[in-house]
Scaffold this motif. Structure first.
Motif, PDB file in Angstrom:
ATOM      1  N   THR A  92       0.876  -1.187   0.000  1.00 21.55           N
ATOM      2  CA  THR A  92       0.000   0.000   0.000  1.00 21.55           C
ATOM      3  C   THR A  92       0.902   1.223   0.000  1.00 21.55           C
ATOM      4  OG1 THR A  92      -0.120   0.069   2.407  1.00 21.55           O
ATOM      5  CG2 THR A  92      -1.859  -1.147   1.262  1.00 21.55           C
ATOM      6  N   GLU A 123       1.131   5.094   1.573  1.00 21.46           N
ATOM      7  CA  GLU A 123       0.556   6.039   2.527  1.00 21.46           C
ATOM      8  C   GLU A 123       1.157   7.402   2.224  1.00 21.46           C
ATOM      9  OE1 GLU A 123      -1.814   4.552   4.023  1.00 21.46           O
ATOM     10  OE2 GLU A 123      -1.126   2.543   3.485  1.00 21.46           O
ATOM     11  N   VAL A 145      -6.329  -0.300  -5.505  1.00 21.74           N
ATOM     12  CA  VAL A 145      -6.410   0.660  -4.401  1.00 21.74           C
ATOM     13  C   VAL A 145      -5.020   1.223  -4.173  1.00 21.74           C
ATOM     14  CG1 VAL A 145      -8.326  -0.526  -3.252  1.00 21.74           C
ATOM     15  CG2 VAL A 145      -5.981  -1.134  -2.647  1.00 21.74           C
ATOM     16  N   GLU A 146      -4.965   2.284  -3.379  1.00 20.63           N
ATOM     17  CA  GLU A 146      -3.644   2.836  -3.079  1.00 20.63           C
ATOM     18  C   GLU A 146      -3.285   2.627  -1.600  1.00 20.63           C
ATOM     19  OE1 GLU A 146      -1.854   6.463  -4.941  1.00 20.63           O
ATOM     20  OE2 GLU A 146      -2.062   7.226  -2.882  1.00 20.63           O
ATOM     21  N   SER A 147      -4.109   3.114  -0.717  1.00 23.49           N
ATOM     22  CA  SER A 147      -3.731   3.131   0.700  1.00 23.49           C
ATOM     23  C   SER A 147      -4.346   1.955   1.468  1.00 23.49           C
ATOM     24  CB  SER A 147      -4.230   4.433   1.329  1.00 23.49           C
ATOM     25  OG  SER A 147      -5.639   4.447   1.264  1.00 23.49           O
ATOM     26  N   ASP A 175      -6.240   2.313   4.002  1.00 21.26           N
ATOM     27  CA  ASP A 175      -7.650   2.651   4.250  1.00 21.26           C
ATOM     28  C   ASP A 175      -8.529   2.235   3.087  1.00 21.26           C
ATOM     29  OD1 ASP A 175      -7.209   3.647   6.723  1.00 21.26           O
ATOM     30  OD2 ASP A 175      -7.061   5.754   6.102  1.00 21.26           O
ATOM     31  N   GLU A 176      -8.054   2.510   1.861  1.00 24.33           N
ATOM     32  CA  GLU A 176      -8.841   2.115   0.682  1.00 24.33           C
ATOM     33  C   GLU A 176      -8.978   0.597   0.615  1.00 24.33           C
ATOM     34  OE1 GLU A 176      -7.210   5.761  -2.054  1.00 24.33           O
ATOM     35  OE2 GLU A 176      -7.157   3.760  -2.922  1.00 24.33           O
ATOM     36  N   MET A 177      -7.876  -0.099   0.927  1.00 29.67           N
ATOM     37  CA  MET A 177      -7.939  -1.565   0.889  1.00 29.67           C
ATOM     38  C   MET A 177      -8.956  -2.061   1.921  1.00 29.67           C
ATOM     39  SD  MET A 177      -4.948  -4.406   0.786  1.00 29.67           S
ATOM     40  CE  MET A 177      -4.477  -4.073  -0.887  1.00 29.67           C
ATOM     41  N   TYR A 178      -8.930  -1.447   3.096  1.00 33.06           N
ATOM     42  CA  TYR A 178      -9.890  -1.803   4.150  1.00 33.06           C
ATOM     43  C   TYR A 178     -11.330  -1.689   3.617  1.00 33.06           C
ATOM     44  CZ  TYR A 178     -12.584  -1.396   8.463  1.00 33.06           C
ATOM     45  OH  TYR A 178     -13.516  -1.573   9.453  1.00 33.06           O
ATOM     46  N   GLN A 179     -11.622  -0.528   2.991  1.00 37.10           N
ATOM     47  CA  GLN A 179     -12.994  -0.302   2.482  1.00 37.10           C
ATOM     48  C   GLN A 179     -13.396  -1.380   1.482  1.00 37.10           C
ATOM     49  OE1 GLN A 179     -14.872   1.827   3.772  1.00 37.10           O
ATOM     50  NE2 GLN A 179     -13.393   3.157   4.823  1.00 37.10           N
ATOM     51  N   GLU A 180     -12.512  -1.639   0.515  1.00 35.11           N
ATOM     52  CA  GLU A 180     -12.856  -2.561  -0.569  1.00 35.11           C
ATOM     53  C   GLU A 180     -13.003  -4.005  -0.064  1.00 35.11           C
ATOM     54  OE1 GLU A 180     -13.841  -1.628  -3.448  1.00 35.11           O
ATOM     55  OE2 GLU A 180     -13.262   0.471  -3.264  1.00 35.11           O
ATOM     56  N   THR A 187      -2.326   1.957  10.977  1.00 33.78           N
ATOM     57  CA  THR A 187      -3.481   1.738  10.090  1.00 33.78           C
ATOM     58  C   THR A 187      -4.364   0.688  10.767  1.00 33.78           C
ATOM     59  OG1 THR A 187      -2.292  -0.007   8.951  1.00 33.78           O
ATOM     60  CG2 THR A 187      -2.175   2.203   7.987  1.00 33.78           C
TER      61      THR A 187
END
Ligand code: CTP
Length: 393
Positions: A192, A194, A246-248, A250-255, A299
């Motif tokens: 990821t 950050e 995804v990049e971060s 947080d984005e990975m968490y959401q997806e 994170t």
């Protein structure tokens, strides 16, 4: 495996010569049949030399009771028509048998059959052609769709011969035992990023190769696969059902969370950043002080949260360790409520073409998988995991 390559007279035929070469290098036994027109474009002796194999063009090829089209179609484990012209496709769709290719295809009765249509874009859009193609799809043909781009006729559109790598992958998809049939698999891969400011970020050396290999093999095994990937230089694996960049962290968490409830197996291979900058600067930080202190905060641990929420899902974590593999593996399995953890040696794994891993289950070490290319290692890891999904091992 016995691969029968059926070549019709598309202008992309020169690319099929390379396909023959690849299949030979992979260790497959090859036979080639060509339509007479294809044999005018590329001499059969080119295919014969490159593929190290017999080539059949003459439909009257009956020698001493040996009838080419029936013998060859019986011999083949998988049949690939590439390039497949609109004319050949129309003939196959209607059961014609007017040359050795169509005769052989008509006599072939196994389900492993691949079609690689290539032609002018307007021909490709023609409803009559599309009807023929649909008919073949319904008859169980695996169609490797052509790509969009510049065509031999000078036009731009859909109809280009796809990468041979994709055709080879289609062969894997058709011939790998379907141990994950009906299962939904979510794989994460890569590092990821950050962000510190608009041009700088913190990341790690993960290449994503292991995660992409796991997604590829899960697809081969018949699963419905979603791959969520951090930034990598890799092309999305062929045939995975969903690919999300995804990049971060947080984005990975959401997806991941969006999809978790619906999946059977999650493989968290991504090297998710453990820390991110507390604040993200706008624009570009200027070097106007001799020192700079970055405040980092943790994170969210995606896998830990999956472990807390899980119901039916099987969870596979990855860990990079330098020592005490077993002890750390046991600890992480319990702490994150995992079913498996795959441990890499942190000193040699990141970015490498090969992997050597230790797979632990809740009862301890299941297997040390010897160093090998990442596809083979992914195969073995998934073989071990399949058992826990109620499939065969
Ligand atoms: N992971 C995660 N979310 C994070 C960090 C890690 O989901 N924010 C997942 C990774 O995808 C991997 C596993 O957790 O499957 C790694 O566990 P971790 O405890 O972070 O192991 P290491 O990366 O080896 O870290 P440590 O140095 O803390 O042992």
């Amino acid at each position: 495996m016995n691969v029968l390559l059926c070549v019709s007279s598309g202008i992309a035929i020169y690319k099929t010569v390379d396909l023959a070469s690849r299949l030979r290098k992979m260790g497959h036994d090859l036979k080639v049949v060509m339509t007479p027109k294809a044999a005018e474009l590329v001499s059969p002796s080119v295919f014969s030399a490159v593929g190290g194999c017999p080539v059949y063009v003459d439909e009257e090829d009956v020698k001493d009771g040996w009838i080419a089209h029936t013998e060859i179609s019986r011999w083949a484990d998988v049949l690939v028509v590439a390039p497949a012209t609109a004319n050949t496709i129309a003939k196959i769709a209607h059961g014609f048998a007017d040359n050795i290719l169509t005769l052989t295809v008509l006599a072939y009765n196994k389900k492993e059959k691949i079609l690689v249509p290539t032609m002018n874009a307007r021909m490709y859009e023609n409803p009559i052609f599309l009807e023929n193609l649909e008919k073949l799809k319904n008859a169980g043909w695996f169609v490797v769709e052509p790509e969009e781009g510049h065509l031999a006729c000078g036009e731009v559109g859909k109809g280009r011969y796809p990468d041979n790598e994709k055709i080879v992958e289609a062969i894997h998809v058709l011939t790998t035992p379907k141990k994950l049939f009906g299962k939904k698999v979510l794989v994460t891969a890569g590092p990821t990023r950050e962000r510190i400011d608009d041009v700088r970020f913190i990341t790690n050396a993960s290449s994503g190769k292991m995660g992409y290999a796991l997604a590829t093999v899960a697809k081969r095994m018949g699963a419905r696969v979603c791959l969520i990937s951090g930034p990598t230089h890799l092309a999305p694996p062929h045939f995975v059902d969903e690919f999300v960049r995804v990049e971060s962290a947080d984005e990975m968490y959401q997806e991941v969370m969006k999809r978790f409830e619906d999946v059977d197996l999650v493989i968290m291979n991504a090297a998710v950043g453990d820390y991110k900058p507390k604040e993200r600067f706008q624009g570009k930080l200027k070097k106007d002080s001799p020192e700079l202190t970055l405040h980092l905060v943790r994170t969210r641990d995606i896998l830990r949260e999956l472990g807390e929420r899980k119901t039916k899902q099987v969870l596979v974590g990855f860990a990079a360790e330098v020592e005490n593999f077993e002890e750390n593996a046991r600890k992480k399995i319990l702490e994150k409520n995992l079913d498996f953890i795959v441990v890499n040696d942190a000193r040699k794994t990141l970015g490498s073409e090969t992997a050597e891993v230790w797979v632990f289950g809740r009862e301890g070490l299941l297997e040390r998988i010897e160093e090998g290319d990442k596809i083979s290692v992914a195969h073995r890891v998934l073989d071990l995991v399949v058992a826990s999904l109620g499939g065969e091992r």
